[in-house]
Design a protein around this motif. Sequence first.
Motif, mmCIF file in Angstrom:
data_model
loop_
_atom_site.group_PDB
_atom_site.id
_atom_site.type_symbol
_atom_site.label_atom_id
_atom_site.label_comp_id
_atom_site.label_asym_id
_atom_site.label_seq_id
_atom_site.Cartn_x
_atom_site.Cartn_y
_atom_site.Cartn_z
ATOM 1 N N LEU A 199 -3.825 6.567 -2.089
ATOM 2 C CA LEU A 199 -4.704 5.489 -1.644
ATOM 3 C C LEU A 199 -4.580 5.236 -0.150
ATOM 4 C CD1 LEU A 199 -4.140 2.936 -4.544
ATOM 5 C CD2 LEU A 199 -6.127 4.415 -4.199
ATOM 6 N N LEU A 200 -3.355 5.313 0.359
ATOM 7 C CA LEU A 200 -3.127 4.988 1.764
ATOM 8 C C LEU A 200 -3.580 6.102 2.705
ATOM 9 C CD1 LEU A 200 0.304 3.112 1.622
ATOM 10 C CD2 LEU A 200 -2.026 2.188 1.571
ATOM 11 N N LYS A 201 -4.062 7.200 2.143
ATOM 12 C CA LYS A 201 -4.673 8.254 2.957
ATOM 13 C C LYS A 201 -6.173 8.045 3.128
ATOM 14 C CE LYS A 201 -1.310 11.845 1.683
ATOM 15 N NZ LYS A 201 -1.102 13.121 0.955
ATOM 16 N N ASP A 202 -6.714 7.073 2.389
ATOM 17 C CA ASP A 202 -8.148 6.771 2.425
ATOM 18 C C ASP A 202 -8.378 5.669 3.450
ATOM 19 O OD1 ASP A 202 -10.710 5.755 1.969
ATOM 20 O OD2 ASP A 202 -10.631 6.183 -0.181
ATOM 21 N N GLU A 203 -8.934 6.014 4.595
ATOM 22 C CA GLU A 203 -9.084 5.061 5.697
ATOM 23 C C GLU A 203 -9.916 3.848 5.300
ATOM 24 O OE1 GLU A 203 -10.594 4.929 10.369
ATOM 25 O OE2 GLU A 203 -10.538 6.838 9.268
ATOM 26 N N ALA A 204 -11.001 4.078 4.560
ATOM 27 C CA ALA A 204 -11.860 2.970 4.156
ATOM 28 C C ALA A 204 -11.110 2.021 3.222
ATOM 29 C CB ALA A 204 -13.114 3.505 3.473
ATOM 30 N N TYR A 205 -10.331 2.589 2.315
ATOM 31 C CA TYR A 205 -9.550 1.779 1.368
ATOM 32 C C TYR A 205 -8.525 0.945 2.123
ATOM 33 C CZ TYR A 205 -7.133 0.650 -3.000
ATOM 34 O OH TYR A 205 -6.590 -0.008 -4.071
ATOM 35 N N VAL A 206 -7.825 1.578 3.062
ATOM 36 C CA VAL A 206 -6.806 0.875 3.846
ATOM 37 C C VAL A 206 -7.434 -0.250 4.654
ATOM 38 C CG1 VAL A 206 -5.142 1.096 5.732
ATOM 39 C CG2 VAL A 206 -5.219 2.828 3.931
ATOM 40 N N ASN A 207 -8.573 0.018 5.257
ATOM 41 C CA ASN A 207 -9.241 -1.017 6.044
ATOM 42 C C ASN A 207 -9.617 -2.217 5.183
ATOM 43 O OD1 ASN A 207 -9.055 0.360 8.479
ATOM 44 N ND2 ASN A 207 -11.049 1.360 8.240
ATOM 45 N N ASP A 208 -10.018 -1.948 3.945
ATOM 46 C CA ASP A 208 -10.350 -3.032 3.021
ATOM 47 C C ASP A 208 -9.107 -3.862 2.708
ATOM 48 O OD1 ASP A 208 -12.118 -4.460 1.245
ATOM 49 O OD2 ASP A 208 -11.106 -3.450 -0.402
ATOM 50 N N ILE A 209 -7.976 -3.171 2.517
ATOM 51 C CA ILE A 209 -6.710 -3.866 2.274
ATOM 52 C C ILE A 209 -6.354 -4.749 3.466
ATOM 53 C CG2 ILE A 209 -4.207 -3.530 2.049
ATOM 54 C CD1 ILE A 209 -4.882 -0.946 0.501
ATOM 55 N N LEU A 210 -6.460 -4.181 4.662
ATOM 56 C CA LEU A 210 -6.072 -4.915 5.865
ATOM 57 C C LEU A 210 -6.971 -6.116 6.119
ATOM 58 C CD1 LEU A 210 -5.147 -2.013 8.318
ATOM 59 C CD2 LEU A 210 -3.701 -3.230 6.675
ATOM 60 N N ASP A 211 -8.239 -6.012 5.726
ATOM 61 C CA ASP A 211 -9.164 -7.128 5.884
ATOM 62 C C ASP A 211 -8.723 -8.344 5.067
ATOM 63 O OD1 ASP A 211 -10.810 -5.857 7.660
ATOM 64 O OD2 ASP A 211 -12.283 -5.217 6.152
ATOM 65 N N ARG A 212 -7.963 -8.089 4.009
ATOM 66 C CA ARG A 212 -7.514 -9.183 3.144
ATOM 67 C C ARG A 212 -6.019 -9.472 3.292
ATOM 68 N NH1 ARG A 212 -8.410 -7.784 -2.397
ATOM 69 N NH2 ARG A 212 -8.526 -5.597 -1.838
ATOM 70 N N THR A 213 -5.417 -8.975 4.369
ATOM 71 C CA THR A 213 -3.992 -9.166 4.606
ATOM 72 C C THR A 213 -3.805 -9.832 5.969
ATOM 73 O OG1 THR A 213 -3.538 -7.145 3.348
ATOM 74 C CG2 THR A 213 -1.744 -8.015 4.715
ATOM 75 N N PRO A 214 -3.433 -11.107 6.012
ATOM 76 C CA PRO A 214 -3.328 -11.819 7.285
ATOM 77 C C PRO A 214 -2.463 -11.124 8.337
ATOM 78 C CG PRO A 214 -3.291 -13.397 5.510
ATOM 79 C CD PRO A 214 -3.272 -12.036 4.869
ATOM 80 N N LEU A 215 -1.390 -10.450 7.936
ATOM 81 C CA LEU A 215 -0.567 -9.749 8.921
ATOM 82 C C LEU A 215 -1.207 -8.434 9.367
ATOM 83 C CD1 LEU A 215 3.115 -10.365 7.763
ATOM 84 C CD2 LEU A 215 1.836 -11.481 9.582
ATOM 85 N N ASN A 216 -2.285 -8.029 8.696
ATOM 86 C CA ASN A 216 -3.142 -6.912 9.123
ATOM 87 C C ASN A 216 -2.403 -5.581 9.223
ATOM 88 O OD1 ASN A 216 -5.788 -6.051 9.856
ATOM 89 N ND2 ASN A 216 -5.133 -5.890 11.990
ATOM 90 N N ARG A 217 -1.512 -5.328 8.289
ATOM 91 C CA ARG A 217 -0.831 -4.034 8.249
ATOM 92 C C ARG A 217 -0.224 -3.810 6.866
ATOM 93 N NH1 ARG A 217 4.709 -4.688 8.592
ATOM 94 N NH2 ARG A 217 5.463 -6.657 9.471
#
Length: 255
Positions: A199-217
């Motif tokens: 999952l963490l190799k999928d840039e779009a998926y990771v960006n979606d995760i980061l959009d919902r993570t206040p620390l953004n990483r």
Amino acid sequence: MYLPSFSLDGKLAVVTGATKGIGRAIALGYAEAGADVVLIARTLEDLEKVKKEVEALGRQAFTICNDIKDYKKIIAKVDELLGERPIDIWVNNAGVNIRSQALDVTEEEWMHIVDVNMKSAFFLAQAAAKKMKGNNKGKIINVSSVGGHMALRTGVVYAMTKSAIIQMTKNLAMELGKYSINVNAIEPWYFPTALTETLLKDEAYVNDILDRTPLNRIGKLEELVGTAVYFASDASNYTTGQTLFVDGGMTIYGF
């Protein structure tokens, strides 16, 4: 003294799923804090690697090579390995996920995930508590997931089992408190593990995760260790039945 001890000097910890990801990080963190560690996993080569890492930190390491689903054999091996030596800390970390959509889940998938994530975790916690009861102390730490608290797009059975782990933690804490056994849980968000590698190799998926993570990483594995050490140490002696999110703030996200 008002600062309680976070040291694990002289303690013995058992960690399941101890050779990769979160389990390895916790095992090494415990060794660094002073504990000897029993490592449980399925692959002998990986066990030997982590054993050497623990020993390099100056602590003893013991290995049990066994499938977590065969928990009866694990319990017997722990008894044989440790004899009368008390277990101070038990970490139920081993877990599995099959990311099927709900309409595609098979009975075989369901049984496999439930057996690994829930059934084995309960009976291993039970066995640990029986040993701890005689010493009137002990720490049981269950690794759940944010997926046990928030809805996931896939992996419904995984989410069910992780939710069950949270409730199991509360009920065990209620029952075992009279023996001075603390039971707590950790709920991670996304960390680099075998379960998230693809999952963490999928840039779009990771960006979606980061959009919902206040620390953004994405989290770093070492950032879970402090929580695990806290729950294992005397610093948490008056903390039980709790679940601590280590999630970069994801669970406070407002839609």
